[in-house]
Design an enzyme around this catalytic site. Structure first.
Site, PDB file in Angstrom:
ATOM      1  CG  ASP A  92      -1.954  -0.889   1.216  1.00 48.80           C
ATOM      2  OD1 ASP A  92      -1.628  -2.192   1.101  1.00 48.80           O
ATOM      3  OD2 ASP A  92      -3.219  -0.760   1.346  1.00 48.80           O
ATOM      4  CB  CYS A 122       0.873  -6.555   3.558  1.00 47.64           C
ATOM      5  SG  CYS A 122       2.723  -6.202   4.257  1.00 47.64           S
ATOM      6  CG  ASP A 123      -2.803  -2.705   4.566  1.00 51.25           C
ATOM      7  OD1 ASP A 123      -1.600  -3.044   4.929  1.00 51.25           O
ATOM      8  OD2 ASP A 123      -2.994  -1.779   4.586  1.00 51.25           O
ATOM      9  CE  LYS A 124      -6.617  -3.161   1.229  1.00 50.63           C
ATOM     10  NZ  LYS A 124      -5.381  -2.631   1.938  1.00 50.63           N
ATOM     11  CB  CYS A 175       3.436  -0.492   9.083  1.00 47.01           C
ATOM     12  SG  CYS A 175       4.062  -0.224   7.406  1.00 47.01           S
ATOM     13  CD  GLU A 185      -5.341   2.041   3.309  1.00 53.65           C
ATOM     14  OE1 GLU A 185      -4.305   2.570   3.289  1.00 53.65           O
ATOM     15  OE2 GLU A 185      -5.622   0.944   3.895  1.00 53.65           O
ATOM     16  CB  SER A 201      -4.120   3.730   6.727  1.00 45.51           C
ATOM     17  OG  SER A 201      -3.293   3.274   7.590  1.00 45.51           O
TER      18      SER A 201
END
Length: 561
Positions: free
Chosen positions: A80, A121-123, A194, A448, A474
């Site tokens: 991202d 991670c995000d996705k 992160c 985002e 986020s």
């Protein structure tokens, strides 16, 4: 469904299959046990994935020790933060569905007996969990873990987004360019997801709360030796799951989804988790309306017992050492479905009883349900004439003074225009920033809007300006923000007809989001909007496909035929 790989390889008729495997150096011993696929999203582009190559070796060690055979294959995974920019970020949410499709194709084409999903991670985590639910074979999710916190900045350990906050501070004359240059070198001191409680770490916690990851593994820092030992353990457990025929849908159920939603609420996790949980639920046939009602219910019942960055100075390392997800679930056990099966081969109740934290619990990070940080509403589902099909807010990341906010709209049809206005200091205290045409179809890709929030924070406006959007946020954001507005602007939702100066009312306590405009005027504007309806921005490629097939944020923003 036909035979799985290990059954095929035992059959004399499949000598050709064995020959192909032996062409890559496999022996009879290598292919004798259950064939376990390792879906690995390792790359040199994503910091959260940078350690996955090493972790895969430990997973394989565990598989072979348990008598299985490991076959590793690659899975795409976008970052991202590196994908920022007008077009780059549009690909992030669509990539989730591509990941699910990719894993489905590999697992089903090769009839794998089981899967270890190795990602972060995000996705990537939600895409992998969607695949697990869809495939319904024995599966374990292994996440890469968070990075360590950086140098102290603005009252807490920094993270990568501190550099974005610093840009706003530089713009406001609070710091020098040298500070930003220093943060580039010190804010992200190791690989890993992160170090704040963004979507990456939130979804790692969701995987564990669902029962799809081994107990206590979601938050082990990426560089800790324990991360590698737990990877080896996952390798051993996946072979056991195959032998016991415990499949992903034995674990991902409506009850375990409710457990995951409860952990999301209790920990103030990313608002994106609700999109992803709805998409995972869809794979086992649970409709979005049921999930929205579930979020509403647990939001009212479950107290906020964890506060970590961006809601406090504590980061993921602190959360892990305080007891992580097992400690949270122990505190919430009277509110959870403790009978749920998990990838440990045991129930959630057994896991919680057995788990021992290697460190000392920190009550500044994890509270009890009797003495919570807040009585309820870690995340809330809002409704009103601006969000007829819901919007999502995160009270746990808001200053109490922002829970009721009314102000004039400042309207922008894309994120870039809004960011330019912030940097030009055209957004003032009391404004409600409206960013639209950034939803699943309109963006496309539902970017985002976190950078706008970071700029407002840096200018000292995070407690003075609200932001409303059909895009996403986020997990690192704090302030008064409402995202996931449904219907989105591109589908003619009311957000498409907001004008500069319209008063917008956000009431978190009452869970409402309204523009203070008469119903007659709203109806007139919607008719005008339909007469000038926009064409889709993309008609080919992944973004063209996604803009055509994507459902609303309220339905999980997934591609659906």
């Amino acid at each position: 469904m036909g035979f799985r790989s290990s059954e095929i390889l035992e059959d004399l008729m499949f000598a050709e299959n064995r020959a192909i495997l032996k062409s890559m150096g496999c022996s009879n011993e290598d292919i004798k046990g259950p064939i376990i696929g390792i879906a690995n999203s390792w790359s040199e582009l994503v910091t959260g994935h940078y350690n996955l190559r090493s972790m895969a070796g430990f997973v394989k060690k565990g598989i072979y020790r348990a008598g299985g055979a490991a076959v590793e294959f690659g899975v795409m995974g976008c970052c991202d933060q590196l994908a920022q920019g007008h077009n780059g970020m549009k690909y992030i949410l669509p990539s989730r569905d591509l990941i699910a499709n990719d894993i489905e194709c590999m697992a089903e084409a090769h009839r794998l007996d089981g899967l270890v999903l190795l990602g972060s991670c995000d996705k990537i985590i939600p895409g992998m969990l969607m695949a697990a639910a869809r495939l319904n074979i024995p599966t374990i999710m292994v996440v890469g873990g968070p990075m360590l916190g950086g140098v102290y900045f603005d009252g807490r350990k920094s993270d990568a987004t501190s550099a974005s906050e610093a840009v706003g501070m530089l713009n406001a004359g609070k710091i020098t360019l040298k500070t930003i240059e220093n943060l580039e070198n010190t804010a992200a001191p190791s690989c890993g997801a992160c170090s704040f409680y963004g979507t990456a770490n939130s979804m790692g916690c969701v995987a564990e709360a669902l029962g799809m990851s081994l107990p206590g593994t979601a938050l082990i820092p990426a560089t800790f030796a324990e991360r590698f030992r737990s990877s080896e353990m996952a390798g051993r457990h996946i072979v056991e799951l195959v032998r016991k025929n415990i499949k992903s849908r034995d674990i991902i159920t409506q009850s375990s989804l409710e457990n995951a939603a409860s952990v999301v609420m209790a920990t103030g996790a990313s608002t994106n988790c609700l999109i992803h949980l709805s998409a995972i639920a869809n794979e086992i046939g649970i409709p979005p309306s049921v999930m929205l009602d579930m979020y509403d219910k647990v939001s009212e019942q479950v107290p906020t017992i964890v506060l970590v960055n961006p809601a406090s100075k504590y980061n993921m390392e602190d959360f892990y050492m305080a007891g992580g997800v097992p400690q949270v679930m122990k505190e919430l056990k009277t509110m959870l479905n403790m009978h749920c099966m998990t990838v440990s081969g045991k129930s959630l109740s057994e896991n919680v009883k057995k788990y021992k934290n290697l460190y000392k619990i920190n009550r500044n990070v994890i509270k009890t349900i009797k003495t919570p940080f807040a009585s309820s509403k870690g995340l809330v589902v809002l409704r009103g004439n601006l969000a007829p099909n819901t919007g999502i807010a995160k009270p746990s990341a808001m200053d109490p003074s922002m829970l009721h906010f009314t102000g004039p709209a400042r309207v922008f049809d894309c994120e870039e225009d809004a960011n330019r206005a912030i940097l030009a200091k055209r957004i003032k205290a009391g404004d409600v920033l409206v960013i639209r045409y950034e939803g699943p179809k309109g963006g496309p890709g539902m970017r985002e809007m976190y950078y706008a929030m970071k700029l407002l924070y840096g200018q000292g406006l995070s407690k003075k300006v609200a932001l409303v959007t059909d895009g996403r946020f986020s997990g690192t954001n704090n302030g008064c923000f409402v995202g996931h507005i449904s219907p989105e602007a591109a589908e003619g939702g009311p957000i498409s007809i907001v004008k500069d100066g319209d008063l917008i009312s956000i009431n978190i306590t009452n869970k409402t989001l309204n523009m203070l405009v008469s119903e007659e005027e709203i109806s007139r504007r919607i008719l005008e909007w339909k007469a000038t309806k926009r064409d889709r921005k993309y008609s080919s490629g992944v973004l063209g496909l996604y803009s055509k097939l994507a459902t609303s944020a309220a339905e999980g923003a997934m591609m659906k035929v």
